[in-house]
Scaffold this motif. Sequence first.
Motif, PDB file in Angstrom:
ATOM      1  N   SER A  81       0.344   0.400 -13.944  1.00 38.73           N
ATOM      2  CA  SER A  81       1.245   0.903 -12.692  1.00 38.73           C
ATOM      3  C   SER A  81       2.048  -0.475 -11.953  1.00 38.73           C
ATOM      4  O   SER A  81       1.715  -1.462 -12.284  1.00 38.73           O
ATOM      5  N   ASP A  82       3.395  -0.290 -11.833  1.00 40.69           N
ATOM      6  CA  ASP A  82       4.268  -1.256 -11.227  1.00 40.69           C
ATOM      7  C   ASP A  82       3.368  -1.586 -10.094  1.00 40.69           C
ATOM      8  O   ASP A  82       4.139  -2.439  -8.972  1.00 40.69           O
ATOM      9  N   THR A  83       2.871  -1.050  -9.314  1.00 44.92           N
ATOM     10  CA  THR A  83       2.268  -1.252  -7.870  1.00 44.92           C
ATOM     11  C   THR A  83       0.619  -1.287  -8.050  1.00 44.92           C
ATOM     12  O   THR A  83       0.064  -0.804  -8.301  1.00 44.92           O
ATOM     13  N   LEU A  84      -0.290  -2.376  -6.776  1.00 48.34           N
ATOM     14  CA  LEU A  84      -1.226  -1.945  -6.643  1.00 48.34           C
ATOM     15  C   LEU A  84      -1.662  -1.700  -5.081  1.00 48.34           C
ATOM     16  O   LEU A  84      -1.422  -2.576  -4.466  1.00 48.34           O
ATOM     17  N   THR A  85      -3.030  -1.199  -5.171  1.00 45.54           N
ATOM     18  CA  THR A  85      -3.473  -0.655  -3.738  1.00 45.54           C
ATOM     19  C   THR A  85      -4.581  -1.200  -3.173  1.00 45.54           C
ATOM     20  O   THR A  85      -5.490  -1.693  -4.526  1.00 45.54           O
ATOM     21  N   THR A  86      -4.909  -1.613  -1.688  1.00 44.70           N
ATOM     22  CA  THR A  86      -6.539  -2.117  -1.242  1.00 44.70           C
ATOM     23  C   THR A  86      -6.970  -1.224  -2.213  1.00 44.70           C
ATOM     24  O   THR A  86      -8.707  -1.060  -2.288  1.00 44.70           O
ATOM     25  N   THR A  87      -7.164  -0.141  -1.877  1.00 46.94           N
ATOM     26  CA  THR A  87      -7.800   1.139  -2.573  1.00 46.94           C
ATOM     27  C   THR A  87      -8.711   0.592  -4.028  1.00 46.94           C
ATOM     28  O   THR A  87      -9.287   1.047  -4.663  1.00 46.94           O
ATOM     29  N   ASP A  88      -7.287   1.091  -5.419  1.00 45.89           N
ATOM     30  CA  ASP A  88      -7.113   0.698  -6.473  1.00 45.89           C
ATOM     31  C   ASP A  88      -8.517  -0.875  -6.650  1.00 45.89           C
ATOM     32  O   ASP A  88      -9.298  -0.402  -7.408  1.00 45.89           O
ATOM     33  N   ILE A  89      -8.224  -1.191  -5.684  1.00 48.57           N
ATOM     34  CA  ILE A  89      -9.282  -2.953  -5.573  1.00 48.57           C
ATOM     35  C   ILE A  89     -11.138  -2.085  -5.337  1.00 48.57           C
ATOM     36  O   ILE A  89     -11.439  -2.787  -6.165  1.00 48.57           O
ATOM     37  N   LYS A  90     -10.675  -1.591  -4.501  1.00 49.55           N
ATOM     38  CA  LYS A  90     -11.984  -1.390  -3.678  1.00 49.55           C
ATOM     39  C   LYS A  90     -12.864  -0.349  -4.198  1.00 49.55           C
ATOM     40  O   LYS A  90     -13.655  -0.708  -4.483  1.00 49.55           O
ATOM     41  N   ASN A  91     -12.300   0.256  -4.500  1.00 49.88           N
ATOM     42  CA  ASN A  91     -12.425   1.472  -5.981  1.00 49.88           C
ATOM     43  C   ASN A  91     -13.018   1.116  -7.580  1.00 49.88           C
ATOM     44  O   ASN A  91     -13.808   1.164  -7.547  1.00 49.88           O
ATOM     45  N   LYS A  92     -12.787  -0.667  -7.457  1.00 43.63           N
ATOM     46  CA  LYS A  92     -13.203  -0.743  -9.090  1.00 43.63           C
ATOM     47  C   LYS A  92     -12.163  -0.086 -10.013  1.00 43.63           C
ATOM     48  O   LYS A  92     -12.554  -0.032 -10.781  1.00 43.63           O
ATOM     49  N   ASN A  93     -11.159   0.435  -9.581  1.00 43.21           N
ATOM     50  CA  ASN A  93     -10.184   1.447 -10.252  1.00 43.21           C
ATOM     51  C   ASN A  93      -9.196  -0.097 -11.239  1.00 43.21           C
ATOM     52  O   ASN A  93      -8.928   0.162 -12.173  1.00 43.21           O
ATOM     53  N   LEU A  94      -8.615  -0.873 -10.745  1.00 43.59           N
ATOM     54  CA  LEU A  94      -8.629  -2.490 -11.518  1.00 43.59           C
ATOM     55  C   LEU A  94      -8.899  -2.995 -12.309  1.00 43.59           C
ATOM     56  O   LEU A  94     -10.297  -3.611 -12.334  1.00 43.59           O
ATOM     57  N   LYS A  95      -8.857  -2.568 -14.075  1.00 41.60           N
ATOM     58  CA  LYS A  95      -9.573  -3.656 -14.722  1.00 41.60           C
ATOM     59  C   LYS A  95      -8.589  -4.444 -15.403  1.00 41.60           C
ATOM     60  O   LYS A  95      -9.100  -5.597 -15.946  1.00 41.60           O
ATOM     61  N   LEU A  96      -7.384  -4.824 -15.307  1.00 44.29           N
ATOM     62  CA  LEU A  96      -6.433  -5.658 -15.968  1.00 44.29           C
ATOM     63  C   LEU A  96      -4.741  -5.883 -15.273  1.00 44.29           C
ATOM     64  O   LEU A  96      -4.712  -4.603 -14.950  1.00 44.29           O
TER      65      LEU A  96
END
Length: 315
Positions: free
Chosen positions: A241-256
Amino acid sequence: MKNKGFSIVEILIVIAIMGILSAGIFSAFRFVAKENAWRHYVAKNEMDIEILTNQLLKDIESAGFGIDSDRLTLASIITNTVGGNSFSRIIIPGLSFRAERWSGCWAYLTNGTLTNRSKNYLGQDCQFPNDWYVVLEPYTKKNLCPAETYYLCNDLSNLSGLAFYATNNNSYRYPQSFMLTYHVNQLNLKECASGTYSIVKTLGTEGQPGYQPNQPVISCIFPGGFKIRAGLVSGSTLNYSDTLTTTDIKNKNLKLFRVCLIAQVGYKQDTEGPQPQFSTDCGGVPSIDSTWWNNIGRWYRWKVVEINIPLKNYQ
């Protein structure tokens, strides 16, 4: 019998032959010198790209180092327009970005006693002088340092958790002084193709202690040739994704983070080359001005770099 010298015609023929040979030798020398200079410049460009790649790996892998769970969400990706072209701007928090002697040091802390000390970024055994630290609770990653010291501790007595070295500077504030930004500007070197860009990095937050803007990283970047994409997990699928949300981070969806780069290699050439493009994971062909490509871009060679950088501190 009298000795006979060279005739004027013979002398002129010898001079002509010598002139032709000299011209050939000079032409060959110029070709070899030009080829040698081109190869040296290509090698320099390749080395610059390798250094940048290693620097990006080191910095981005360190994203979130020593950062409490409430502030991990400060990481962001923004699409900026510079000179009519779209580039990524990435902002990440971390305590190891500043090149102080003990940056990158951490240890277990039990009632003020330090154990299992790490090594710093220079490979030295970490020392813990009377400086400033961030102390995190091991499971929740909550910051245990008081708000009145901007969530930094300089007295570790009676504290337990994970202690991360922050700084020896009394004016630095957490996390504002420990933010890192990679972005693009239009400043460039004279050997770069006209219309290309430079990647720079900024330490800290503007208006805060320790702010260091626009440190040069690499030049000769292709228009639209610097993108950062977030690798997000949904179920068992990894999407970019070209964007990143706080929800992505809080839910630990961000891997790389996926770094996508196109940089100039070598001087202007006499033959045109193919237009560079990213893979679909990096968004495909960058959108560029066709006039610029036809007049300038196609006469240069371009190197495409795509790397995935895992984010261990975000898991």
